[in-house]
Design a protein around this motif. Sequence first.
Motif, PDB file in Angstrom:
ATOM      1  N   UNK A   1     -12.237 -45.267  21.387  1.00  0.00           N
ATOM      2  CA  UNK A   1     -11.725 -45.667  20.068  1.00  0.00           C
ATOM      3  C   UNK A   1     -12.277 -47.180  19.922  1.00  0.00           C
ATOM      4  N   UNK A   2     -11.757 -48.018  21.018  1.00  0.00           N
ATOM      5  CA  UNK A   2     -12.286 -49.403  20.758  1.00  0.00           C
ATOM      6  C   UNK A   2     -13.827 -49.631  20.773  1.00  0.00           C
ATOM      7  N   UNK A   3     -14.573 -48.913  21.543  1.00  0.00           N
ATOM      8  CA  UNK A   3     -16.057 -48.960  21.173  1.00  0.00           C
ATOM      9  C   UNK A   3     -16.545 -48.585  19.880  1.00  0.00           C
ATOM     10  N   UNK A   4     -15.949 -47.498  19.226  1.00  0.00           N
ATOM     11  CA  UNK A   4     -16.411 -47.354  17.869  1.00  0.00           C
ATOM     12  C   UNK A   4     -15.894 -48.489  16.926  1.00  0.00           C
ATOM     13  N   UNK A   5     -14.625 -48.715  17.105  1.00  0.00           N
ATOM     14  CA  UNK A   5     -14.049 -49.951  16.145  1.00  0.00           C
ATOM     15  C   UNK A   5     -15.126 -51.062  16.304  1.00  0.00           C
TER      16      UNK A   5
ATOM     17  N   UNK B   1     -14.837 -61.426   3.196  1.00  0.00           N
ATOM     18  CA  UNK B   1     -14.828 -60.148   3.345  1.00  0.00           C
ATOM     19  C   UNK B   1     -14.858 -59.394   4.499  1.00  0.00           C
ATOM     20  N   UNK B   2     -15.670 -59.973   5.574  1.00  0.00           N
ATOM     21  CA  UNK B   2     -15.859 -59.305   7.022  1.00  0.00           C
ATOM     22  C   UNK B   2     -14.425 -59.463   7.537  1.00  0.00           C
ATOM     23  N   UNK B   3     -13.913 -60.661   7.628  1.00  0.00           N
ATOM     24  CA  UNK B   3     -12.313 -60.771   8.201  1.00  0.00           C
ATOM     25  C   UNK B   3     -11.439 -59.670   7.651  1.00  0.00           C
ATOM     26  N   UNK B   4     -11.398 -59.540   6.376  1.00  0.00           N
ATOM     27  CA  UNK B   4     -10.580 -58.499   5.893  1.00  0.00           C
ATOM     28  C   UNK B   4     -10.565 -57.212   6.527  1.00  0.00           C
ATOM     29  N   UNK B   5     -11.987 -56.849   6.627  1.00  0.00           N
ATOM     30  CA  UNK B   5     -11.945 -55.504   7.350  1.00  0.00           C
ATOM     31  C   UNK B   5     -11.835 -55.586   8.997  1.00  0.00           C
ATOM     32  N   UNK B   6     -12.543 -56.499   9.607  1.00  0.00           N
ATOM     33  CA  UNK B   6     -12.731 -56.649  10.953  1.00  0.00           C
ATOM     34  C   UNK B   6     -11.258 -57.091  11.834  1.00  0.00           C
ATOM     35  N   UNK B   7     -10.366 -57.992  11.050  1.00  0.00           N
ATOM     36  CA  UNK B   7      -9.403 -58.356  11.880  1.00  0.00           C
ATOM     37  C   UNK B   7      -8.393 -57.273  12.185  1.00  0.00           C
ATOM     38  N   UNK B   8      -8.188 -56.202  11.178  1.00  0.00           N
ATOM     39  CA  UNK B   8      -7.245 -55.119  11.622  1.00  0.00           C
ATOM     40  C   UNK B   8      -7.668 -54.210  12.552  1.00  0.00           C
ATOM     41  N   UNK B   9      -9.288 -54.278  12.625  1.00  0.00           N
ATOM     42  CA  UNK B   9      -9.776 -53.359  13.407  1.00  0.00           C
ATOM     43  C   UNK B   9      -9.699 -54.243  15.042  1.00  0.00           C
TER      44      UNK B   9
END
Length: 393
Positions: A181-185, A348-356
Amino acid sequence: MGYETYRIADLIDEIAMGPFGSNIKVSCFVDSGVPVLNGSNLEGFSLSEKTFRYVTRKKADSLNKANAHRGDIVITHRGTLGQIVFIPQDSKYDRYVISQSQFRVRCNDKVLPEYLVYYFHTPIGQHKLLSNASQVGVPALARPSSTFQQIEVVLPELSIQKCVVEIISTIQKKIVNNQELNDNLQQQAAALFSSLYDRSNTEVRFTDLIQILGGGTPKTGENTYWNGNIAFFTPKDVGIPYTLITEKTISKEGLSHCNSRLYPVNTVFVTARGTVGKVGMSGVPMAMNQSCYALVGKETHQLLVYFYTLKAVDRLKHKASGAVFDAITTRDFESEQIMKLSDDDATAFLRVAEPMFQEVLNNNIENLRLSTLRDSLLPKLMSGEIDVSAVQL
């Protein structure tokens, strides 16, 4: 519950060494075919299948004794010692070629291969496996195939072995699922970053955005500085993207006697000497040794620092040089150019990537808990100290 002592020789039907180095040259490798194992495939309990090099089926046929199949055990006898894995029944390929640094074993019906591998991951199993290791030059096991067969192990009946394997495998499957799951994220976050990075038209110096900080180590022999409660990061501790624990810890007194500060969670580390260019992030506060750099954003979010560094590091590795071992210096970073994301794209990137990445960190914390549980249970289950029927997962 009956336990009996066996020599390994009594538990196996077949044992074979890997081929001579001259039998597998760089020119033998092809784009697809039969995978050839190396040390990275032997990390953990079962075979890791993330990366391979391949030889043709004809070449693999010519190395028949060095062919490993599902159910076989593969062991490193030179280089990174202590590695031992089994090839699961659901492996990606039906056969593999072992390297010159490995040997393979096929068990008989007295022992489950998974159980034997788990046994050799316990402290007593590792001690027995490494008891004839030489540290002169490249670490190696002396007469590996013959000495391995003389090792004595204590085994329960097969029904107990199956229960132990089921318990440990349940924990392992959860760990592997979290890793996948981590690899996919990570891949999703990297793809998004690359799409934004590639459309950027603002080029800046790496050091305009990111501060490069060094580390240090107390002088040799100052043992009072070690075994504290501060994680101490070295190149071998790189975990992508989050490092939670290290083999070494340092005390506050030790920290004051070396050139490293205490870096907070999410600090980006890059290895700068020896193995150059491995990038990771701290999952707990850490100090670091002199073979690494800590990268800290100048008004730049640390997650952006991580991905900016990944973009720059391949070029940096080509700049590595040194008389004894490869190294990169702060001057190499100062001359490196990167593309800077616009404020809107960064947001925009951080909005998506931070929760990941928060989920990645949470999964790594859970895996640390699970691996601690596994390592605690394993020797007790194998010795009979814990009744397998009493374990509930």
